[in-house]
Design a protein around this motif. Structure first.
Motif, short mmCIF file in Angstrom:
data_model
loop_
_atom_site.label_atom_id
_atom_site.label_comp_id
_atom_site.label_asym_id
_atom_site.label_seq_id
_atom_site.Cartn_x
_atom_site.Cartn_y
_atom_site.Cartn_z
N TYR A 8 44.88 5.48 29.55
CA TYR A 8 45.99 5.89 28.70
C TYR A 8 46.93 4.71 28.54
N HIS A 9 47.53 4.60 27.38
CA HIS A 9 48.53 3.57 27.11
C HIS A 9 49.83 4.30 26.81
N HIS A 11 53.40 4.12 25.63
CA HIS A 11 54.26 3.25 24.82
C HIS A 11 55.72 3.65 25.06
N GLU A 19 49.63 0.71 31.02
CA GLU A 19 48.28 1.27 31.06
C GLU A 19 48.11 2.05 32.36
N PHE A 64 55.40 7.39 22.88
CA PHE A 64 54.18 8.16 22.71
C PHE A 64 53.13 7.68 23.70
N ARG A 66 48.96 6.99 24.04
CA ARG A 66 47.70 6.82 23.30
C ARG A 66 46.55 6.82 24.30
N THR A 67 45.50 7.57 23.98
CA THR A 67 44.32 7.55 24.84
C THR A 67 43.50 6.30 24.54
N GLY A 68 42.85 5.83 25.56
CA GLY A 68 41.98 4.66 25.43
C GLY A 68 40.56 5.04 25.74
#
Length: 79
Positions: A8-9, A11, A19, A64, A66-68
Motif C-alpha cells: 500500500y502507498h 499519500h 509504503e 489517499f 493506493r494499493t500496489g
C-alpha cells in the motif's frame, strides 16, 4: 517461509508517500483499508506492517491510499 504481501502507498497531505506491507492473507476486516474507512477524522491509525513496523498516522493527515503489487517474500522462517 514464502508469504504473499500486499503493498500500500499512503499519500500524505504534505506530499510524503509511506509504503506499507501487509500480509495478503490478513482478513479484510483487520486490514489497512477497513481501518481507514472505519476511522473518524480525528482518529490515529495504528498500522502494523508485515515487517514488524508499527506506524501511527492521524487520519486527517492522509490524502489517499493506493494499493500496489502483491509480491511473494521470504520472511526468514523455516517451512
Amino acid at each position: 517461509m514464502i508469504k504473499a504481501i500486499q503493498k500500500y502507498h499512503i499519500h500524505m497531505k504534505n506530499g510524503e508517500v509511506v509504503e506499507v506491507l501487509e500480509d495478503y492473507d490478513l482478513p479484510f476486516d483487520k486490514g489497512l483499508i477497513t481501518s481507514f474507512r472505519n476511522a473518524r477524522d480525528h482518529d490515529v491509525l495504528q498500522i502494523n506492517s508485515f515487517i514488524d513496523e508499527h506506524l501511527y498516522i492521524p487520519k486527517k493527515n492522509i490524502s489517499f491510499i493506493r494499493t500496489g503489487d502483491v509480491e511473494e517474500v521470504n520472511n526468514g522462517d523455516k517451512d
